[in-house]
Write an enzyme that holds these catalytic residues in place. Structure first.
Site, short mmCIF file in Angstrom:
data_model
loop_
_atom_site.label_atom_id
_atom_site.label_comp_id
_atom_site.label_asym_id
_atom_site.label_seq_id
_atom_site.Cartn_x
_atom_site.Cartn_y
_atom_site.Cartn_z
N LYS A 68 0.81 -1.22 0.00
CA LYS A 68 0.00 0.00 0.00
C LYS A 68 0.85 1.28 0.00
CE LYS A 68 -4.07 -2.15 2.17
NZ LYS A 68 -5.07 -2.03 3.28
N TYR A 79 -12.18 -1.56 -3.83
CA TYR A 79 -12.78 -1.72 -2.49
C TYR A 79 -14.30 -1.60 -2.52
CZ TYR A 79 -8.38 -1.93 0.13
OH TYR A 79 -7.18 -2.33 0.67
N ASN A 84 -2.12 0.36 6.69
CA ASN A 84 -1.63 -0.90 7.28
C ASN A 84 -0.75 -1.71 6.33
OD1 ASN A 84 -3.63 -1.77 5.60
ND2 ASN A 84 -4.84 -2.83 7.16
N HIS A 133 -2.23 -5.36 1.52
CA HIS A 133 -3.51 -6.04 1.31
C HIS A 133 -3.28 -7.52 1.06
CE1 HIS A 133 -7.50 -6.93 -0.37
NE2 HIS A 133 -6.86 -7.60 -1.31
N GLU A 164 -9.62 -10.08 -7.91
CA GLU A 164 -8.66 -9.01 -7.67
C GLU A 164 -7.45 -9.12 -8.60
OE1 GLU A 164 -9.89 -8.59 -2.93
OE2 GLU A 164 -7.89 -9.32 -3.46
#
Ligand code: IDP
Ligand code: MG
Length: 139
Positions: free
Chosen positions: A11, A51, A114, A117, A128
């Site tokens: 990320k 998302y 965080n 993913h 995905e």
């Protein structure tokens, strides 16, 4: 291929903090083969589409802002039991709860930023992977 692949994204926080190389090494050392990889900077439509399952959640707009804040590195990864083992490797969503030595424990700062993913099911892993990569881009 189903059952053996997962989709990850390093990320924007982890990329900006210079952790991309260490995270890729951590993943490869855990036995994953990189089937596809690139660096992209998503716009709102692209991050929102990824998302989409979270679009009714209170944190959705913030999450899209975060995911569009800088470049990120999506990758398709292959290993036996890829999805479940990868969730173990990255740790809990909130880094405060992530087990010692997990990628989120090592590199994440907050429940939103965080670091990484990981797909949550084989079905979503395929969706995905196809969201970011064409057949031609997966080895
Ligand atoms: P996961 O990434 O561990 O599967 P999800 O519940 O699918 O967690 O949430 C997707 C992403 O949304 C998380 O990785 C995190 O970046 C963000 N997120 C989840 N819960 C919260 C929250 O309560 N506040 C802010 N961001 C959140
Ligand atoms: Mg999830």
């Amino acid at each position: 291929m189903s059952g053996n692949i997962t989709l990850t994204i390093i990320k924007p926080d982890a990329v900006a903090n210079g952790h991309t190389g260490k995270i890729i090494d951590h993943i490869i050392s855990a036995g994953y083969k990189v089937k596809a990889m690139k660096m992209i900077h998503m716009n709102d439509r692209e991050a929102g589409g990824f998302y989409e399952v979270h679009k009714e959640r209170p944190f959705f707009n913030d999450l899209v802002s975060f995911m569009t804040s800088g470049p990120c590195v999506p990758m398709v990864l292959e290993k036996d039991n890829a999805v479940a083992d990868f969730r173990t490797l990255i740790g809990a969503t909130n880094p405060a709860d992530a087990a010692e030595g997990t990628i989120r424990n090592l590199y994440a700062k907050s429940i939103e930023a965080n670091a990484i993913h990981g797909s949550d099911s084989d079905e979503n892993a395929l969706r995905e992977a196809g969201y970011f990569f064409s057949e031609l881009e997966m080895f």
